[in-house]
Design a protein around this motif. Structure first.
Motif, PDB file in Angstrom:
ATOM      1  N   ILE A 172       0.807  -1.367   0.038  1.00  0.00           N
ATOM      2  CA  ILE A 172      -0.082  -0.043  -0.172  1.00  0.00           C
ATOM      3  C   ILE A 172       0.931   1.402  -0.035  1.00  0.00           C
ATOM      4  O   ILE A 172       0.589   2.250  -0.671  1.00  0.00           O
ATOM      5  CB  ILE A 172      -0.879   0.114   1.380  1.00  0.00           C
ATOM      6  N   GLY A 173       2.123   1.203   0.832  1.00  0.00           N
ATOM      7  CA  GLY A 173       2.746   2.270   0.875  1.00  0.00           C
ATOM      8  C   GLY A 173       3.373   2.702  -0.450  1.00  0.00           C
ATOM      9  O   GLY A 173       3.707   3.844  -0.889  1.00  0.00           O
ATOM     10  N   GLY A 174       3.676   1.635  -1.472  1.00  0.00           N
ATOM     11  CA  GLY A 174       4.066   1.806  -2.700  1.00  0.00           C
ATOM     12  C   GLY A 174       3.312   2.839  -3.600  1.00  0.00           C
ATOM     13  O   GLY A 174       3.875   2.849  -4.806  1.00  0.00           O
ATOM     14  N   LEU A 175       2.289   2.828  -3.224  1.00  0.00           N
ATOM     15  CA  LEU A 175       1.109   3.435  -3.985  1.00  0.00           C
ATOM     16  C   LEU A 175       0.459   4.892  -3.342  1.00  0.00           C
ATOM     17  O   LEU A 175      -0.314   5.591  -4.193  1.00  0.00           O
ATOM     18  CB  LEU A 175      -0.195   2.748  -4.193  1.00  0.00           C
ATOM     19  N   ARG A 176       0.574   5.008  -1.992  1.00  0.00           N
ATOM     20  CA  ARG A 176       0.397   6.294  -1.481  1.00  0.00           C
ATOM     21  C   ARG A 176       1.183   7.351  -1.773  1.00  0.00           C
ATOM     22  O   ARG A 176       2.202   7.382  -1.799  1.00  0.00           O
ATOM     23  CB  ARG A 176       0.097   6.190   0.119  1.00  0.00           C
ATOM     24  N   SER A 177       0.276   8.608  -1.677  1.00  0.00           N
ATOM     25  CA  SER A 177       0.908   9.891  -2.135  1.00  0.00           C
ATOM     26  C   SER A 177       1.848  10.382  -1.293  1.00  0.00           C
ATOM     27  O   SER A 177       1.727  10.072   0.134  1.00  0.00           O
ATOM     28  CB  SER A 177      -0.239  11.031  -2.154  1.00  0.00           C
ATOM     29  N   ARG A 225      -8.275   9.855  -3.733  1.00  0.00           N
ATOM     30  CA  ARG A 225      -8.930   8.853  -3.249  1.00  0.00           C
ATOM     31  C   ARG A 225      -8.631   7.517  -3.015  1.00  0.00           C
ATOM     32  O   ARG A 225      -9.060   6.939  -1.855  1.00  0.00           O
ATOM     33  CB  ARG A 225     -10.145   8.482  -4.660  1.00  0.00           C
ATOM     34  N   PHE A 226      -7.421   7.164  -3.673  1.00  0.00           N
ATOM     35  CA  PHE A 226      -6.957   5.752  -3.181  1.00  0.00           C
ATOM     36  C   PHE A 226      -6.414   6.260  -1.691  1.00  0.00           C
ATOM     37  O   PHE A 226      -6.447   5.103  -0.826  1.00  0.00           O
ATOM     38  CB  PHE A 226      -5.610   5.390  -3.955  1.00  0.00           C
ATOM     39  N   ASP A 227      -5.591   7.083  -1.314  1.00  0.00           N
ATOM     40  CA  ASP A 227      -5.125   7.541  -0.018  1.00  0.00           C
ATOM     41  C   ASP A 227      -6.086   7.385   0.932  1.00  0.00           C
ATOM     42  O   ASP A 227      -6.143   6.832   2.062  1.00  0.00           O
ATOM     43  CB  ASP A 227      -4.604   8.913  -0.064  1.00  0.00           C
ATOM     44  N   SER A 228      -7.518   8.113   0.532  1.00  0.00           N
ATOM     45  CA  SER A 228      -8.562   7.853   1.506  1.00  0.00           C
ATOM     46  C   SER A 228      -9.203   6.613   1.958  1.00  0.00           C
ATOM     47  O   SER A 228      -9.247   6.170   2.829  1.00  0.00           O
ATOM     48  CB  SER A 228      -9.806   8.883   0.895  1.00  0.00           C
ATOM     49  N   ILE A 229      -9.121   5.516   0.776  1.00  0.00           N
ATOM     50  CA  ILE A 229      -9.498   4.234   1.081  1.00  0.00           C
ATOM     51  C   ILE A 229      -8.696   3.585   1.919  1.00  0.00           C
ATOM     52  O   ILE A 229      -9.269   2.935   2.720  1.00  0.00           O
ATOM     53  CB  ILE A 229      -9.705   3.573  -0.420  1.00  0.00           C
ATOM     54  N   THR A 230      -7.638   3.636   1.619  1.00  0.00           N
ATOM     55  CA  THR A 230      -6.371   2.879   2.506  1.00  0.00           C
ATOM     56  C   THR A 230      -6.563   3.298   3.917  1.00  0.00           C
ATOM     57  O   THR A 230      -6.384   2.726   5.004  1.00  0.00           O
ATOM     58  CB  THR A 230      -5.100   2.901   1.888  1.00  0.00           C
ATOM     59  N   ASP A 231      -6.850   4.691   4.259  1.00  0.00           N
ATOM     60  CA  ASP A 231      -6.971   5.472   5.555  1.00  0.00           C
ATOM     61  C   ASP A 231      -8.328   4.723   6.086  1.00  0.00           C
ATOM     62  O   ASP A 231      -8.279   4.225   7.329  1.00  0.00           O
ATOM     63  CB  ASP A 231      -7.000   6.833   5.393  1.00  0.00           C
ATOM     64  N   GLN A 232      -9.553   4.368   5.214  1.00  0.00           N
ATOM     65  CA  GLN A 232     -10.656   3.722   5.909  1.00  0.00           C
ATOM     66  C   GLN A 232     -10.414   2.331   6.257  1.00  0.00           C
ATOM     67  O   GLN A 232     -10.766   1.716   7.142  1.00  0.00           O
ATOM     68  CB  GLN A 232     -11.893   4.035   4.880  1.00  0.00           C
ATOM     69  N   LEU A 233      -9.702   1.745   5.264  1.00  0.00           N
ATOM     70  CA  LEU A 233      -9.555   0.188   5.510  1.00  0.00           C
ATOM     71  C   LEU A 233      -8.634   0.043   6.646  1.00  0.00           C
ATOM     72  O   LEU A 233      -8.839  -1.069   7.419  1.00  0.00           O
ATOM     73  CB  LEU A 233      -8.656  -0.412   4.204  1.00  0.00           C
ATOM     74  N   GLU A 255     -13.383  -0.914  -4.742  1.00  0.00           N
ATOM     75  CA  GLU A 255     -13.250   0.498  -5.203  1.00  0.00           C
ATOM     76  C   GLU A 255     -11.492   0.694  -5.455  1.00  0.00           C
ATOM     77  O   GLU A 255     -11.289   1.376  -6.604  1.00  0.00           O
ATOM     78  CB  GLU A 255     -13.836   1.539  -4.516  1.00  0.00           C
ATOM     79  N   ALA A 256     -10.883   0.258  -4.604  1.00  0.00           N
ATOM     80  CA  ALA A 256      -9.593   0.591  -4.889  1.00  0.00           C
ATOM     81  C   ALA A 256      -8.728  -0.157  -6.012  1.00  0.00           C
ATOM     82  O   ALA A 256      -8.207   0.403  -6.938  1.00  0.00           O
ATOM     83  CB  ALA A 256      -8.559   0.249  -3.270  1.00  0.00           C
ATOM     84  N   GLU A 257      -9.210  -1.516  -6.208  1.00  0.00           N
ATOM     85  CA  GLU A 257      -8.841  -2.435  -7.386  1.00  0.00           C
ATOM     86  C   GLU A 257      -9.307  -1.673  -8.773  1.00  0.00           C
ATOM     87  O   GLU A 257      -8.454  -1.611  -9.947  1.00  0.00           O
ATOM     88  CB  GLU A 257      -8.976  -3.583  -7.046  1.00  0.00           C
ATOM     89  N   ASN A 258     -10.305  -1.289  -8.692  1.00  0.00           N
ATOM     90  CA  ASN A 258     -11.090  -0.662  -9.970  1.00  0.00           C
ATOM     91  C   ASN A 258     -10.067   0.573 -10.078  1.00  0.00           C
ATOM     92  O   ASN A 258      -9.950   0.799 -11.298  1.00  0.00           O
ATOM     93  CB  ASN A 258     -12.532  -0.299  -9.678  1.00  0.00           C
ATOM     94  N   LEU A 259      -9.975   1.279  -9.423  1.00  0.00           N
ATOM     95  CA  LEU A 259      -9.155   2.555  -9.430  1.00  0.00           C
ATOM     96  C   LEU A 259      -7.914   2.524  -9.979  1.00  0.00           C
ATOM     97  O   LEU A 259      -7.246   3.058 -10.798  1.00  0.00           O
ATOM     98  CB  LEU A 259      -9.040   3.466  -8.182  1.00  0.00           C
ATOM     99  N   LEU A 260      -7.062   1.267  -9.275  1.00  0.00           N
ATOM    100  CA  LEU A 260      -5.632   1.286  -9.828  1.00  0.00           C
ATOM    101  C   LEU A 260      -5.881   0.618 -11.130  1.00  0.00           C
ATOM    102  O   LEU A 260      -4.648   0.724 -11.767  1.00  0.00           O
ATOM    103  CB  LEU A 260      -5.026   0.014  -8.736  1.00  0.00           C
ATOM    104  N   TRP A 261      -6.571  -0.386 -11.689  1.00  0.00           N
ATOM    105  CA  TRP A 261      -6.615  -0.664 -12.942  1.00  0.00           C
ATOM    106  C   TRP A 261      -6.964   0.173 -13.814  1.00  0.00           C
ATOM    107  O   TRP A 261      -6.560   0.112 -15.115  1.00  0.00           O
ATOM    108  CB  TRP A 261      -7.414  -2.260 -13.111  1.00  0.00           C
ATOM    109  N   ALA A 262      -7.724   1.114 -13.434  1.00  0.00           N
ATOM    110  CA  ALA A 262      -7.942   2.378 -14.365  1.00  0.00           C
ATOM    111  C   ALA A 262      -6.734   3.452 -14.554  1.00  0.00           C
ATOM    112  O   ALA A 262      -6.486   3.967 -15.388  1.00  0.00           O
ATOM    113  CB  ALA A 262      -9.214   3.204 -13.996  1.00  0.00           C
ATOM    114  N   GLN A 263      -5.967   3.627 -13.367  1.00  0.00           N
ATOM    115  CA  GLN A 263      -4.884   4.526 -13.483  1.00  0.00           C
ATOM    116  C   GLN A 263      -3.568   3.792 -13.804  1.00  0.00           C
ATOM    117  O   GLN A 263      -2.747   4.434 -14.330  1.00  0.00           O
ATOM    118  CB  GLN A 263      -4.783   5.274 -11.867  1.00  0.00           C
TER     119      GLN A 263
END
Length: 561
Positions: free
Chosen positions: A470-475, A488-496, A511-519
């Motif tokens: 997760i750290g490898g993808l966080r801003s 949004r990814f940062d927010s999702i991981t904070d919630q998780l 939602e996180a997986e959909n976002l990552l495959w889109a980006q």
């Protein structure tokens, strides 16, 4: 990310018990006094809290710098009561009470204390400028560390409204650093006071030391800078002689079964060390050294908790999502798994059963089959789709330089297969590996992609909690070498990190997986296959296909000749 995984805790306990029994039964008359350990990572820092150290510190220094927890062979956090105890206590805010072992003392004679917790939190919280930490996960949610300087007791209080479920990943092995060394080097009389008083000049000096003061270069070392809190301490480090660990005379726990371990990391010639019998334990990427003869060893090939992936630079040729999509579409993920990622006895389901469709979820997570549907278009390689995406990016062609730590035959073949598959899409792929390669070269723009584990880790990687992934993808994370940023990814991981409702977790990870495959900040390939081998006569070797490597219990190794 604290998710329900299929755990093998009973198997671990059984294996550990059996190992303990073996150790007790060994005769010391023919015991070899030194054991060689070959591991395919580069050792560049003693400090596992920095981006440079995160890739190797646990695999090499887990029994040198201990913590309240270590990563066990199944990837789970395991309590280390030799270091001390940690327990969650009731309170309006989440509160963890840490108590260091009263007998705990560094190898230089300085007692362990809650100052070490304060310093580690200060460096990793993201609250104090100048500290270049690998990740702030969990630490950023801590409001304060209550500590009387020199005390064995410390209380960690999280911010109001914050809750961090995987708190057992904090202050762990290879990451809990000796505050007194930094204080002396930075000329700070009292770290706790400096933090409490927000003494910026003192904190700036501490940050400078944190970032580079524990860097490791083969050659002469000032050993006073590298005191140990575990059963081993560093004696020397050289290209030819390896990283020499010897028994820590001040260790208060059970003495290591073998008094000397010699770690041979890259860039040492691992193949030569294995061939000449210098090593009795081997932990390398499967297929990375095909010329090596391991007939004299007991060999296992296992899928690891680290996800082999291509981490993409979100600048340069991959500045646009369309360009990243074009490359991802031409990567033949299924063929790569079939030829290079499948272990000898691949399971039908779960970890190592097929290409990995996630960068953060393990394949044996109960959420994995439901949450990863967005990976579908990227399965077999689609050169026509890749060419169309390339046109969307406004490009007729593209050159992609892929870097990794050489030599590594499996990764060289991976790049070659990708180059062949992407040629039809007008994408030229170049192998940019070197024996001196570091993941930081991606951030520097020297390559366009890094082939490795989370954060570009070249060797042992991965854990059940997925914090590094997760750290490898966080801003802003030091592990985010591709500099991907998505609020949004940062927010999702904070919630998780604070969510224990399974339905909400499933919705968030999907939602996180959909976002990552889109980006497409990276392209996951497969669970990195590891070859783990122990020579005949070595007792208590237990494979650890995680970031802690198979040296996770090196202090229990016994070699009989």
């Amino acid at each position: 990310m604290r998710l329900p995984y299929l755990r093998r805790t009973i198997a671990l306990l059984a294996a550990t018990t059996a190992a303990s029994g073996l150790m007790v039964g060994c005769s010391s008359e023919d015991q070899v006094p030194s054991i060689g350990y070959a591991v395919d990572t580069a050792v560049t820092s003693y400090n596992g809290g920095t981006a440079a150290g995160a890739a190797s510190a646990q695999a090499v220094f887990g029994r040198v710098l201990t913590g309240f927890f270590y990563t066990g062979p199944d990837g789970q956090p395991v309590a280390d009561t030799d270091t001390g105890t940690a327990k969650e206590v009731p309170g309006e805010a989440q509160t963890i009470q840490y108590r260091l072992n009263p007998r705990g003392v560094y190898s230089d004679g300085v007692p362990t204390s809650c100052d070490d917790l304060v310093f580690t939190w200060t460096a990793r919280s993201g609250r104090f400028p100048g500290f270049e930490s690998a990740s702030t996960a969990g630490y950023e949610d801590i409001e304060r560390v209550e500590c009387q300087p020199g005390s064995k007791d410390g209380t960690v209080v999280f911010r109001p409204g914050k809750r961090y479920l995987p708190w057992r990943t904090l202050f762990g092995a290879g990451e809990l650093m000796p505050a007194h060394v930094a204080a002396q080097a930075a000329n700070v009389a009292d770290i706790v006071a400096a933090v409490q008083n927000d003494d910026r000049p003192a904190l700036d000096r501490l940050a400078q030391f944190w970032n580079t003061g524990w860097n490791l270069e083969p050659g002469d070392l000032d050993i006073t800078q590298f005191p140990a809190s575990g059963p081993y301490r560093v004696e020397s480090y050289g290209l030819e002689d390896g990283l020499v660990l010897v028994a820590n005379e001040r260790w208060w726990g059970e003495a290591p079964a073998t008094g000397r371990i010699v770690v041979y990391p890259k860039p040492a010639d691992l193949a030569a060390r294995i061939e000449d019998g210098s090593v009795a334990a081997v932990d390398i990427g499967a297929g990375s050294l095909p010329e090596v003869n391991l007939d004299a060893y007991s060999v296992q090939q296992l899928p690891s908790r680290g996800i082999e992936q291509l981490v993409l630079n979100t600048g340069g040729v991959f500045e646009s999502t369309a360009a990243r999509r074009a490359f991802a579409l031409c990567v033949p993920r299924q063929a790569l798994f079939d030829q290079l990622g499948r272990v000898t006895e691949a399971p039908e389901a779960g970890l190592g059963s097929g290409p990995s469709n996630s960068r953060t979820l393990q394949q044996d997570s109960m959420y994995y089959p439901v949450a990863t549907g967005a990976a579908g278009p990227f399965a077999a390689g689609d050169p026509e789709g890749a060419r169309a995406a390339l046109a969307d990016a406004g490009k007729d062609g593209m050159v992609v330089r892929i870097g990794y730590l050489a030599p590594d035959a499996r990764r060289a073949q991976t790049v070659s297969m990708i180059a062949d598959a992407c040629k039809a899409a007008g994408i030229t792929v170049e192998d940019a590996s070197t024996p001196e390669f570091t993941p930081a070269r991606l951030r520097e723009g020297a390559v366009d992609a890094v082939l490795g584990g989370p954060g570009g880790a070249p060797g042992p990687a991965g854990s059940l909690d997925g914090i590094a992934a997760i750290g490898g993808l966080r801003s802003g994370s030091g592990l985010n070498i591709g500099q991907f940023r998505n609020g949004r990814f940062d927010s999702i991981t904070d919630q998780l990190a604070a969510e224990d409702n399974s339905t909400t977790q499933l919705n968030l990870v999907t939602e996180a997986e959909n976002l990552l495959w889109a980006q497409l900040p990276s392209v996951p390939l497969f669970a990195t296959p590891r070859t783990i081998a122990f020579s005949g006569g070595l007792d208590n070797g237990i494979a650890g296909p995680t970031r802690a490597g198979s040296g996770w219990n090196m202090d229990q190794w016994v070699l009989q000749r």
